[in-house]
Design a protein around this motif. Structure first.
Motif, PDB file in Angstrom:
ATOM      1  N   LEU A 133      53.919  86.373 -63.217  1.00 32.63           N
ATOM      2  CA  LEU A 133      52.912  87.286 -62.676  1.00 32.63           C
ATOM      3  C   LEU A 133      51.613  86.508 -62.508  1.00 32.63           C
ATOM      4  CD1 LEU A 133      52.250  90.915 -63.902  1.00 32.63           C
ATOM      5  CD2 LEU A 133      50.405  89.415 -63.201  1.00 32.63           C
ATOM      6  N   LEU A 134      51.186  86.352 -61.282  1.00 34.17           N
ATOM      7  CA  LEU A 134      49.947  85.627 -60.978  1.00 34.17           C
ATOM      8  C   LEU A 134      48.835  86.619 -60.676  1.00 34.17           C
ATOM      9  CD1 LEU A 134      50.948  82.724 -58.530  1.00 34.17           C
ATOM     10  CD2 LEU A 134      50.383  82.531 -60.952  1.00 34.17           C
ATOM     11  N   TYR A 135      47.655  86.381 -61.263  1.00 35.37           N
ATOM     12  CA  TYR A 135      46.501  87.200 -60.896  1.00 35.37           C
ATOM     13  C   TYR A 135      45.228  86.375 -61.011  1.00 35.37           C
ATOM     14  CZ  TYR A 135      45.796  88.210 -65.960  1.00 35.37           C
ATOM     15  OH  TYR A 135      45.587  88.137 -67.321  1.00 35.37           O
ATOM     16  N   GLY A 136      44.100  86.995 -60.687  1.00 39.16           N
ATOM     17  CA  GLY A 136      42.855  86.254 -60.562  1.00 39.16           C
ATOM     18  C   GLY A 136      41.973  86.301 -61.785  1.00 39.16           C
ATOM     19  N   GLY A 137      40.769  86.844 -61.610  1.00 39.60           N
ATOM     20  CA  GLY A 137      39.775  86.762 -62.669  1.00 39.60           C
ATOM     21  C   GLY A 137      39.842  87.830 -63.733  1.00 39.60           C
ATOM     22  N   GLY A 138      40.721  88.782 -63.612  1.00 47.90           N
ATOM     23  CA  GLY A 138      40.881  89.777 -64.665  1.00 47.90           C
ATOM     24  C   GLY A 138      40.464  91.175 -64.313  1.00 47.90           C
ATOM     25  N   SER A 139      40.022  91.415 -63.061  1.00 44.27           N
ATOM     26  CA  SER A 139      39.604  92.775 -62.703  1.00 44.27           C
ATOM     27  C   SER A 139      40.765  93.758 -62.814  1.00 44.27           C
ATOM     28  CB  SER A 139      39.034  92.802 -61.279  1.00 44.27           C
ATOM     29  OG  SER A 139      40.013  92.409 -60.334  1.00 44.27           O
ATOM     30  N   ILE A 140      42.009  93.280 -62.658  1.00 45.16           N
ATOM     31  CA  ILE A 140      43.150  94.204 -62.734  1.00 45.16           C
ATOM     32  C   ILE A 140      43.344  94.745 -64.150  1.00 45.16           C
ATOM     33  CG2 ILE A 140      44.328  93.132 -60.783  1.00 45.16           C
ATOM     34  CD1 ILE A 140      46.282  91.874 -62.822  1.00 45.16           C
ATOM     35  N   LYS A 141      42.710  94.109 -65.134  1.00 45.37           N
ATOM     36  CA  LYS A 141      42.800  94.629 -66.498  1.00 45.37           C
ATOM     37  C   LYS A 141      41.778  95.732 -66.745  1.00 45.37           C
ATOM     38  CE  LYS A 141      45.084  90.945 -69.000  1.00 45.37           C
ATOM     39  NZ  LYS A 141      45.104  90.114 -70.226  1.00 45.37           N
ATOM     40  N   HIS A 142      40.821  95.883 -65.829  1.00 47.69           N
ATOM     41  CA  HIS A 142      39.775  96.898 -65.989  1.00 47.69           C
ATOM     42  C   HIS A 142      39.988  98.112 -65.085  1.00 47.69           C
ATOM     43  CE1 HIS A 142      37.664  93.944 -68.396  1.00 47.69           C
ATOM     44  NE2 HIS A 142      37.663  93.100 -67.379  1.00 47.69           N
ATOM     45  N   ASN A 143      40.790  97.955 -64.040  1.00 47.66           N
ATOM     46  CA  ASN A 143      40.965  99.076 -63.105  1.00 47.66           C
ATOM     47  C   ASN A 143      42.321  99.766 -63.228  1.00 47.66           C
ATOM     48  OD1 ASN A 143      42.757  97.288 -61.890  1.00 47.66           O
ATOM     49  ND2 ASN A 143      41.456  96.869 -60.109  1.00 47.66           N
ATOM     50  N   GLY A 144      43.094  99.396 -64.236  1.00 47.21           N
ATOM     51  CA  GLY A 144      44.362 100.065 -64.488  1.00 47.21           C
ATOM     52  C   GLY A 144      45.569  99.456 -63.815  1.00 47.21           C
ATOM     53  N   VAL A 145      45.363  98.475 -62.926  1.00 41.75           N
ATOM     54  CA  VAL A 145      46.482  97.901 -62.185  1.00 41.75           C
ATOM     55  C   VAL A 145      47.400  97.097 -63.110  1.00 41.75           C
ATOM     56  CG1 VAL A 145      47.128  96.290 -60.349  1.00 41.75           C
ATOM     57  CG2 VAL A 145      45.236  97.889 -59.995  1.00 41.75           C
ATOM     58  N   TYR A 146      46.815  96.313 -63.997  1.00 44.78           N
ATOM     59  CA  TYR A 146      47.623  95.499 -64.909  1.00 44.78           C
ATOM     60  C   TYR A 146      48.527  96.394 -65.767  1.00 44.78           C
ATOM     61  CZ  TYR A 146      48.727  91.901 -68.424  1.00 44.78           C
ATOM     62  OH  TYR A 146      49.378  91.020 -69.257  1.00 44.78           O
ATOM     63  N   ASP A 147      47.953  97.468 -66.292  1.00 48.04           N
ATOM     64  CA  ASP A 147      48.740  98.379 -67.127  1.00 48.04           C
ATOM     65  C   ASP A 147      49.856  99.042 -66.325  1.00 48.04           C
ATOM     66  OD1 ASP A 147      47.196  97.776 -69.322  1.00 48.04           O
ATOM     67  OD2 ASP A 147      45.901  99.548 -69.134  1.00 48.04           O
ATOM     68  N   ALA A 148      49.560  99.405 -65.068  1.00 50.46           N
ATOM     69  CA  ALA A 148      50.590 100.035 -64.231  1.00 50.46           C
ATOM     70  C   ALA A 148      51.725  99.060 -63.934  1.00 50.46           C
ATOM     71  CB  ALA A 148      49.966 100.537 -62.931  1.00 50.46           C
ATOM     72  N   VAL A 149      51.381  97.805 -63.675  1.00 50.37           N
ATOM     73  CA  VAL A 149      52.396  96.776 -63.421  1.00 50.37           C
ATOM     74  C   VAL A 149      53.222  96.543 -64.680  1.00 50.37           C
ATOM     75  CG1 VAL A 149      52.749  94.322 -62.913  1.00 50.37           C
ATOM     76  CG2 VAL A 149      51.124  95.659 -61.547  1.00 50.37           C
ATOM     77  N   ALA A 150      52.530  96.429 -65.830  1.00 48.83           N
ATOM     78  CA  ALA A 150      53.239  96.195 -67.091  1.00 48.83           C
ATOM     79  C   ALA A 150      54.209  97.337 -67.399  1.00 48.83           C
ATOM     80  CB  ALA A 150      52.236  96.029 -68.221  1.00 48.83           C
ATOM     81  N   ALA A 151      53.785  98.559 -67.138  1.00 48.40           N
ATOM     82  CA  ALA A 151      54.664  99.707 -67.381  1.00 48.40           C
ATOM     83  C   ALA A 151      55.887  99.669 -66.473  1.00 48.40           C
ATOM     84  CB  ALA A 151      53.886 101.003 -67.173  1.00 48.40           C
ATOM     85  N   ALA A 152      55.666  99.309 -65.217  1.00 54.45           N
ATOM     86  CA  ALA A 152      56.781  99.260 -64.276  1.00 54.45           C
ATOM     87  C   ALA A 152      57.761  98.143 -64.614  1.00 54.45           C
ATOM     88  CB  ALA A 152      56.254  99.078 -62.855  1.00 54.45           C
ATOM     89  N   LEU A 153      57.264  97.098 -65.261  1.00 55.44           N
ATOM     90  CA  LEU A 153      58.110  95.948 -65.602  1.00 55.44           C
ATOM     91  C   LEU A 153      58.532  95.956 -67.065  1.00 55.44           C
ATOM     92  CD1 LEU A 153      56.238  93.072 -63.707  1.00 55.44           C
ATOM     93  CD2 LEU A 153      58.248  94.364 -62.942  1.00 55.44           C
ATOM     94  N   SER A 154      58.482  97.101 -67.699  1.00 55.84           N
ATOM     95  CA  SER A 154      58.754  97.166 -69.145  1.00 55.84           C
ATOM     96  C   SER A 154      60.169  96.716 -69.510  1.00 55.84           C
ATOM     97  CB  SER A 154      58.509  98.583 -69.663  1.00 55.84           C
ATOM     98  OG  SER A 154      59.383  99.510 -69.014  1.00 55.84           O
ATOM     99  N   GLN A 155      61.086  96.800 -68.569  1.00 57.71           N
ATOM    100  CA  GLN A 155      62.465  96.387 -68.832  1.00 57.71           C
ATOM    101  C   GLN A 155      62.770  94.995 -68.259  1.00 57.71           C
ATOM    102  OE1 GLN A 155      64.388  98.381 -70.852  1.00 57.71           O
ATOM    103  NE2 GLN A 155      62.444  99.499 -70.961  1.00 57.71           N
ATOM    104  N   HIS A 156      61.762  94.329 -67.740  1.00 57.89           N
ATOM    105  CA  HIS A 156      61.926  92.995 -67.170  1.00 57.89           C
ATOM    106  C   HIS A 156      61.336  91.934 -68.089  1.00 57.89           C
ATOM    107  CE1 HIS A 156      62.649  95.318 -63.483  1.00 57.89           C
ATOM    108  NE2 HIS A 156      63.075  94.212 -62.903  1.00 57.89           N
TER     109      HIS A 156
END
Length: 384
Positions: free
Chosen positions: A34-57
């Motif tokens: 999983l590649l991402y940038g400066g960390g804004s996805i950890k503040h806007n909920g995107v990282y958590d949504a991705v992590a939840a969707a990939l919980s079985q991966h």
């Protein structure tokens, strides 16, 4: 209309809540980088949504991909993925993260000097599969096979293209863009706008469908750009902006058309030399280039002025007014159209860009392949 071939294999999942589909879009046994940038996805909920969707991966993250992604950073991601035996690349971010993911996906299995991938100096045999969760509408990189990579130690900002790095899928959820700062929205709108004009505003080729696709995208950007700045939570405006930016470089606008791309060639060098945002360079260069090439572009500028800006009068009058309208639009989106706005000396910039273009062999630019580095120098001198 010129001959063309077209194929786009990217599956697009558009709309609110589509990140949840990651669980079915990626094979259960994939080992994901999983590649991402400066960390804004950890503040806007995107990282958590991705992590939840990939919980079985199985997945591991690599952060820090810069705007104008750096070769050195990407090579660290390549080494990490090789060590961890990862076999699927998921980009979560904007165009820079996605471009970086394309390079990483090509470099991981590559034997030899990975820098040779840039500029298409070596034939690629394979690449890892790629998926995208888009968070910044601008480049259209989420559903095409092109990428631009920077290497600061050598002052290079160069592209590569290969069908092997088409993303398999792209998730476009307009809600992921609602926390973007105004600067990034302005940049994204201008970037998409200039992507469209690079393919459309050259000379008439009787590509009527493509012309009207381009004009529809431009009109949409003109409508929703200021609307998005004024009303950040306006979902319909965000959705139309995200789709317009995607379609600008999806591949259909330029089919059968003579294309320009000189603005981008100069802009890449300006970014590398002086650190301006990519879209900031485009806003400066495009109006100056249009004025310099006015006679060659007058017919298409007049068509653009009539159809997009609803201007009337002679072709010459409309063409001139269309350039002024475009400059005003860029400024309304927060992007100046003069080098002096960034305290840059036009002579220094012009000399540097011309030298870089010569070094990179970009000596025949534009739709007629007759724009030289000296012409580019002259264009930039008028953008002071």
């Amino acid at each position: 209309m010129q001959n063309f071939s077209f194929h786009n294999p990217c599956q697009i999942e558009f709309g609110a809540g589509q990140i949840s589909k990651l669980s079915t879009l990626i094979a259960a046994d994939a080992r994901i980088l999983l590649l991402y940038g400066g960390g804004s996805i950890k503040h806007n909920g995107v990282y958590d949504a991705v992590a939840a969707a990939l919980s079985q991966h199985h997945w591991q993250a690599f952060s820090g991909i810069e705007p104008n992604p750096e070769y050195e950073t990407l090579m660290r991601a390549v080494r990490f993925a090789r060590e961890q035996q990862l076999d699927f690349v998921l980009a979560v971010g904007g165009g820079s993260v996605i471009d970086g993911a394309k390079f990483v996906a090509a470099a991981i299995p590559h034997e030899g000097d990975c820098w040779q991938i840039i500029g298409n100096r070596v034939a690629l045999k394979t690449a890892l599969p790629i998926g995208v969760v888009l968070t910044l509408p601008a480049t259209g990189s989420e559903s095409n096979f092109a990428a631009v990579i920077s290497r600061r130690e050598t002052n290079d900002k160069l592209s590569f293209k290969n069908p092997l790095v088409f993303p398999q899928f792209a998730i476009l959820d307009p809600k992921t863009t609602m926390t973007l700062p105004a600067r990034q929205i302005g940049n994204g709108v201008v970037d998409a706008f200039v992507h469209t004009t690079e393919q459309y505003l050259s000379y008439p080729a009787d590509a009527r469908v493509q012309d009207r696709l381009a004009e529809g995208i431009l009109q949409t950007l003109i409508e929703v750009g200021p609307q998005t700045l004024a009303e950040p939570n306006d979902y319909p405006a965000r959705a139309n902006l995200m789709w317009a930016a995607n379609q600008a470089l999806f591949g259909m606008v330029g089919l059968g058309q003579p294309q320009d791309w000189a603005t981008h060639a100069m802009g890449h060098e300006l970014t590398m030399l002086h650190g301006l945002d990519h879209a900031q360079t485009l806003a400066i260069i495009l109006p100056a280039l249009w004025r310099y090439r006015f006679a060659a572009k007058q017919a298409k500028l007049a068509q653009y002025g009539r159809r997009v800006w609803q201007l009337s009068g002679s072709d010459k009058v409309i063409a001139q007014a269309a350039i002024e309208k475009t400059e005003d639009f860029f400024q309304r989106m927060g992007l100046p159209t003069r080098l002096s706005a960034y305290q840059l000396d036009a002579h220094l910039v012009a000399d540097g860009v011309a030298a870089q273009l010569t070094r990179h062999g970009r000596v025949k630019l534009g739709e007629h392949l007759d724009l030289t580095p000296d012409d580019c120098r002259a264009i930039l001198l008028t953008a002071d």
